[in-house]
Design a protein around this motif. Structure first.
Motif, PDB file in Angstrom:
ATOM      1  N   UNK A 144       0.785  -1.174  -0.117  1.00  0.00           N
ATOM      2  CA  UNK A 144      -0.057   0.040  -0.044  1.00  0.00           C
ATOM      3  C   UNK A 144       0.876   1.240  -0.143  1.00  0.00           C
ATOM      4  N   UNK A 145       1.997   1.345   0.825  1.00  0.00           N
ATOM      5  CA  UNK A 145       2.778   2.658   0.678  1.00  0.00           C
ATOM      6  C   UNK A 145       3.755   2.494  -0.296  1.00  0.00           C
ATOM      7  N   UNK A 146       3.968   1.501  -1.234  1.00  0.00           N
ATOM      8  CA  UNK A 146       4.855   1.501  -2.205  1.00  0.00           C
ATOM      9  C   UNK A 146       4.455   2.382  -3.380  1.00  0.00           C
ATOM     10  N   UNK A 147       5.419   3.026  -4.044  1.00  0.00           N
ATOM     11  CA  UNK A 147       4.961   3.911  -5.288  1.00  0.00           C
ATOM     12  C   UNK A 147       4.497   2.810  -6.223  1.00  0.00           C
ATOM     13  N   UNK A 148       3.830   3.316  -7.142  1.00  0.00           N
ATOM     14  CA  UNK A 148       3.159   2.213  -8.085  1.00  0.00           C
ATOM     15  C   UNK A 148       4.183   1.934  -9.273  1.00  0.00           C
ATOM     16  N   UNK A 149       4.970   2.829  -9.320  1.00  0.00           N
ATOM     17  CA  UNK A 149       6.178   2.673 -10.432  1.00  0.00           C
ATOM     18  C   UNK A 149       7.192   1.579  -9.817  1.00  0.00           C
ATOM     19  N   UNK A 150       7.108   1.092  -8.718  1.00  0.00           N
ATOM     20  CA  UNK A 150       8.370   0.609  -7.940  1.00  0.00           C
ATOM     21  C   UNK A 150       7.719  -1.099  -7.794  1.00  0.00           C
ATOM     22  N   UNK A 151       6.415  -1.259  -7.940  1.00  0.00           N
ATOM     23  CA  UNK A 151       5.979  -2.707  -7.658  1.00  0.00           C
ATOM     24  C   UNK A 151       6.223  -3.749  -8.808  1.00  0.00           C
ATOM     25  N   UNK A 152       6.660  -4.567  -8.315  1.00  0.00           N
ATOM     26  CA  UNK A 152       7.244  -5.604  -9.310  1.00  0.00           C
ATOM     27  C   UNK A 152       6.252  -7.048  -9.521  1.00  0.00           C
ATOM     28  N   UNK A 153       6.626  -7.700 -10.530  1.00  0.00           N
ATOM     29  CA  UNK A 153       5.574  -9.114 -10.721  1.00  0.00           C
ATOM     30  C   UNK A 153       5.875 -10.051  -9.411  1.00  0.00           C
ATOM     31  N   UNK A 154       6.989  -9.782  -8.959  1.00  0.00           N
ATOM     32  CA  UNK A 154       7.435 -10.614  -7.906  1.00  0.00           C
ATOM     33  C   UNK A 154       6.513 -10.182  -6.432  1.00  0.00           C
ATOM     34  N   UNK A 155       6.349  -8.976  -6.411  1.00  0.00           N
ATOM     35  CA  UNK A 155       5.516  -8.508  -5.388  1.00  0.00           C
ATOM     36  C   UNK A 155       3.982  -8.952  -5.561  1.00  0.00           C
ATOM     37  N   UNK A 156       3.465  -9.000  -6.755  1.00  0.00           N
ATOM     38  CA  UNK A 156       2.143  -9.592  -6.923  1.00  0.00           C
ATOM     39  C   UNK A 156       2.143 -10.862  -6.630  1.00  0.00           C
ATOM     40  N   UNK A 157       3.107 -11.710  -7.162  1.00  0.00           N
ATOM     41  CA  UNK A 157       3.088 -13.428  -7.106  1.00  0.00           C
ATOM     42  C   UNK A 157       3.188 -13.490  -5.339  1.00  0.00           C
ATOM     43  N   UNK A 158       3.752 -12.634  -4.509  1.00  0.00           N
ATOM     44  CA  UNK A 158       3.812 -12.825  -3.314  1.00  0.00           C
ATOM     45  C   UNK A 158       2.438 -12.693  -2.592  1.00  0.00           C
ATOM     46  N   UNK A 159       1.895 -11.429  -3.014  1.00  0.00           N
ATOM     47  CA  UNK A 159       0.230 -11.590  -2.424  1.00  0.00           C
ATOM     48  C   UNK A 159      -0.721 -12.402  -2.868  1.00  0.00           C
ATOM     49  N   UNK A 160      -0.566 -13.237  -4.062  1.00  0.00           N
ATOM     50  CA  UNK A 160      -1.528 -14.134  -4.797  1.00  0.00           C
ATOM     51  C   UNK A 160      -1.106 -15.467  -3.839  1.00  0.00           C
ATOM     52  N   UNK A 161       0.334 -15.759  -3.740  1.00  0.00           N
ATOM     53  CA  UNK A 161       0.699 -16.934  -3.084  1.00  0.00           C
ATOM     54  C   UNK A 161      -0.111 -17.270  -1.611  1.00  0.00           C
ATOM     55  N   UNK A 162      -0.411 -16.027  -1.033  1.00  0.00           N
ATOM     56  CA  UNK A 162      -1.198 -16.254   0.458  1.00  0.00           C
ATOM     57  C   UNK A 162      -2.181 -16.529   0.267  1.00  0.00           C
ATOM     58  N   UNK A 163      -2.994 -16.673  -0.950  1.00  0.00           N
ATOM     59  CA  UNK A 163      -4.487 -17.116  -1.224  1.00  0.00           C
ATOM     60  C   UNK A 163      -4.389 -18.230  -1.793  1.00  0.00           C
ATOM     61  N   UNK A 164      -3.272 -19.018  -2.013  1.00  0.00           N
ATOM     62  CA  UNK A 164      -3.528 -20.108  -2.933  1.00  0.00           C
ATOM     63  C   UNK A 164      -4.728 -21.174  -2.470  1.00  0.00           C
ATOM     64  N   UNK A 165      -4.809 -21.114  -1.399  1.00  0.00           N
ATOM     65  CA  UNK A 165      -5.632 -22.197  -0.798  1.00  0.00           C
ATOM     66  C   UNK A 165      -7.278 -21.670  -0.798  1.00  0.00           C
ATOM     67  N   UNK A 166      -7.267 -20.434  -1.124  1.00  0.00           N
ATOM     68  CA  UNK A 166      -8.687 -19.821  -1.477  1.00  0.00           C
ATOM     69  C   UNK A 166      -8.853 -19.385  -3.018  1.00  0.00           C
ATOM     70  N   UNK A 167      -9.101 -20.300  -3.681  1.00  0.00           N
ATOM     71  CA  UNK A 167      -9.086 -19.979  -5.220  1.00  0.00           C
ATOM     72  C   UNK A 167     -10.045 -18.845  -5.577  1.00  0.00           C
ATOM     73  N   UNK A 168     -11.396 -18.918  -5.112  1.00  0.00           N
ATOM     74  CA  UNK A 168     -12.069 -17.758  -5.276  1.00  0.00           C
ATOM     75  C   UNK A 168     -11.661 -16.373  -5.154  1.00  0.00           C
ATOM     76  N   UNK A 169     -11.211 -16.198  -3.966  1.00  0.00           N
ATOM     77  CA  UNK A 169     -10.727 -14.871  -3.315  1.00  0.00           C
ATOM     78  C   UNK A 169      -9.461 -14.547  -4.066  1.00  0.00           C
TER      79      UNK A 169
END
Length: 393
Positions: A144-169
């Motif tokens: 949330x506090x990161x600049x949009x320009x600095x977010x990487x694909x790895x950051x996205x994967x890290x967020x989604x990995x935490x939801x791996x057991x909740x496919x709909x979410x």
């Protein structure tokens, strides 16, 4: 070369190797095309002359929109149209892009802007509410506090990995993130969408269907717990409606003489007005509720809010989860949700052999593929019956 750039061209027909910089120009949007360079990834880009809109032949300008594998063609074309408009107005989109990069904007700020845009475009309140909650709970704490320009694909994967057991979410959060970073592209906060390339989770569709005996047990439990919530659950079973559509029902939407309920587009998932015929039992229940409400009732809603809940500003009922859990337990039912009453209604229509067009008109489905995805296992049970009828002796 000027052609209509298509998804097929981008995915299959781009030259694999070029010896010099090559442009494939789009026939739909001026100054927009695909830029090919030796040893570099193909990118969507724009190219124009500084004073081309004043009849001159000024300095050659180029601006990258983003790699073709990270940006959807429709989004890239929309960005190009917007920037072309800025050029025509005398602005310099390339300079604006540099200013955006220098100033920076945080992910949390952009999420707020996207939510406001959704509301301004008339997206369903429930959709916007869910988007805000998903971003608040699963995205903002991490980036949330990161600049949009600095977010990487790895950051996205890290967020989604935490939801791996909740496919709909997982898929809802992924879609929300994609909306946020598509807005970043349009706003020139960054040249690519880091969500592109991430994988959707394989959703496990619930195949829990209530049996006739379970429905009977549930109706008995509702009889033992009368009131507005019980009536709502009965109508969910009798109409096959989505809960939020039913909760927003107004008396002016219902023609009790004709036995027709007209759902306004604002309350329907597909944002289209939906007229549905009501069975006699549903009409009788609504008549009884109308009589009980009496002429003194000031609410326009069939299920008015009692004013005690935090969502009472909607003016109508918004959830029956706690009541439903109590009644399901009393009926001896496990792993059941209020939404399963809609599935029970639709599954009986499908199993009866009703044609799919009729089923869709009653349930509000607009795509046959979606209907079949959820009820294919119900239709499987008709296979033997059909085979015996057609080929048996």
């Amino acid at each position: 070369m000027r052609v209509k750039i298509t998804k097929r061209l981008v995915e299959r027909d781009l030259p694999k190797d070029v010896s010099t910089e090559t442009w494939i120009w789009d026939s739909e949007v001026l100054a927009f095309g695909i830029r090919l360079r030796p040893g570099r990834r193909p990118t969507y880009a724009m190219r124009w002359k500084d004073d081309s809109f004043r009849g001159g032949n000024g300095r050659d300008r180029k601006m990258t929109i983003g790699p073709v594998e990270q940006i959807e063609l429709v989004d890239a074309r929309a960005i190009a149209k917007q920037r072309f408009g800025e050029l025509a107005a005398g602005d310099d989109p390339a300079e604006k892009q540099r200013e955006r990069k220098r100033s920076g904007v945080t992910v949390a700020d952009l999420i707020k802007e996207v939510a406001e845009t959704m509301e301004a475009k008339g997206r369903a309140p429930r959709y916007v509410k869910d988007f805000k909650q998903q971003m608040r709970d699963h995205v903002v704490p991490t980036i949330g506090t990161r600049f949009v320009r600095d977010v990487t694909a790895t950051d996205i994967d890290r967020i989604l990995a935490k939801l791996a057991r909740r496919p709909a979410l997982h898929n809802h959060v992924r879609a929300g993130l994609s909306s946020v970073f598509t807005a970043a592209l349009r706003g020139r906060f960054r040249p690519d969408n880091p969500v592109m390339g991430s994988t959707k989770a394989e959703a496990r569709h619930r195949e829990r269907l209530l049996t006739d005996t379970e429905i009977d047990d549930l109706l008995k439990a509702l009889d033992a717990n009368p009131g507005q919530n019980a009536d709502a659950m009965r109508l969910l079973w009798m109409t096959g409606s989505r809960p939020q559509e039913l909760f927003a029902m107004r008396w002016t939407d219902v023609d009790l003489e004709a036995g027709v309920w007209t759902k306004p587009a604002l309350t329907v998932k597909q944002r289209r007005t939906h007229r549905v015929t009501l069975q006699a039992a549903a009409v009788a229940l609504l008549r009884r509720m109308r009589e009980e409400a009496g002429e003194k009732s000031k609410s326009v809603f069939v299920f008015p809010s009692d004013g005690r809940h935090r969502h009472s500003e909607a003016g109508h009922l918004t959830t029956i989860k706690k009541f439903a859990a109590k009644v399901f337990k009393a009926a001896g039912l496990r792993d059941v949700r209020p939404y399963d009453l809609r599935k029970a209604f639709a599954s009986r229509l499908v199993a009866s052999g009703a044609d799919l067009r009729t089923v869709m008109s009653l349930t509000g489905h607009t795509q046959v593929a979606v209907l079949l995805k959820h009820y294919a296992h119900v239709m499987d049970g008709k296979q033997k019956e059909v085979l015996e009828k057609v080929f048996g002796r």
